[in-house]
Design a protein around this motif. Structure first.
Motif, short mmCIF file in Angstrom:
data_model
loop_
_atom_site.label_atom_id
_atom_site.label_comp_id
_atom_site.label_asym_id
_atom_site.label_seq_id
_atom_site.Cartn_x
_atom_site.Cartn_y
_atom_site.Cartn_z
N VAL A 38 0.84 -1.20 0.00
CA VAL A 38 0.00 0.00 0.00
C VAL A 38 0.87 1.25 0.00
N GLN A 39 1.91 1.25 0.81
CA GLN A 39 2.79 2.41 0.88
C GLN A 39 3.45 2.67 -0.48
N ASP A 40 3.92 1.61 -1.12
CA ASP A 40 4.54 1.75 -2.43
C ASP A 40 3.55 2.29 -3.46
N ALA A 41 2.33 1.76 -3.45
CA ALA A 41 1.31 2.20 -4.40
C ALA A 41 0.92 3.66 -4.14
N LEU A 42 0.80 4.04 -2.88
CA LEU A 42 0.44 5.43 -2.57
C LEU A 42 1.57 6.40 -2.94
N GLU A 43 2.80 5.95 -2.77
CA GLU A 43 3.93 6.78 -3.18
C GLU A 43 3.90 7.02 -4.69
N ARG A 44 3.61 5.99 -5.44
CA ARG A 44 3.52 6.13 -6.89
C ARG A 44 2.31 6.98 -7.28
N THR A 45 1.23 6.86 -6.52
CA THR A 45 0.03 7.64 -6.79
C THR A 45 0.27 9.12 -6.50
N LEU A 46 1.01 9.41 -5.45
CA LEU A 46 1.29 10.79 -5.09
C LEU A 46 1.98 11.53 -6.23
N ASN A 47 2.87 10.84 -6.94
CA ASN A 47 3.58 11.46 -8.06
C ASN A 47 2.64 11.88 -9.18
#
Length: 166
Positions: A38-47
């Motif tokens: 989830v953290q990895d996906a949210l980091e990519r989403t933030l970009n």
């Protein structure tokens, strides 16, 4: 990123985090791996948030990213790594698993079969949508679903009061 976009992203994360963690847990079979996913996906989403915010369903983007990252991770980890020490296993007390027997049975499935089952039944996606997410054919989704359901039926006891039956 503008402050209004930051606030919108923070609100999205606060509102959807429990569902994203549950989805990640079902995909990975581990609360820790789910949190990392989830953290990895949210980091990519933030970009890409300024662009995604305009769309109707930014959560769909996050979930697709989670599935794709999970597939990438298990493709890279096809080998077993032997160790002389068994790691300590800590269960996340906050992670609510509605049916421990079901979670145990899901964890025993190969990763692709588990992904197919989670996407088809927990996320209620069509066979075509699952095939697109996993980058495979609809026939592969059907055969993986059939095999996974057969394994789940063998492992899960017949219960009259079961909340979910495959």
């Amino acid at each position: 990123m503008r402050s209004d976009e930051e606030e919108a992203f923070d609100a999205f994360v606060r509102n959807r985090m429990p569902e994203l963690l549950r989805f990640g847990h079902m995909l990975t079979g581990s609360a820790d791996a789910a949190a990392d996913l989830v953290q990895d996906a949210l980091e990519r989403t933030l970009n890409s948030w300024s662009r995604l915010r305009q769309r109707d369903d930014p959560e769909g983007y996050v979930r697709r990213t989670m599935v794709n990252r999970n597939v990438s991770i298990w493709r890279k980890r096809r080998r077993e790594y032997l160790t002389d020490e068994v790691p300590d296993r800590v269960e996340d007390a906050d992670m609510k698993v509605p049916d421990q027997a079901l979670q145990t049975a899901l964890s025993s499935l190969p990763r692709k079969q588990r992904a197919v089952i989670v996407l088809r039944f927990a996320e209620d996606l069509s066979e075509r949508q699952v095939a697109e997410m996993l980058g495979c054919s609809v026939g592969t989704v059907k055969s993986q679903t059939f095999k996974a359901l057969a394994k789940l039926r063998d492992q899960l006891p017949n219960q009259e009061d079961a909340t979910w039956t495959p």
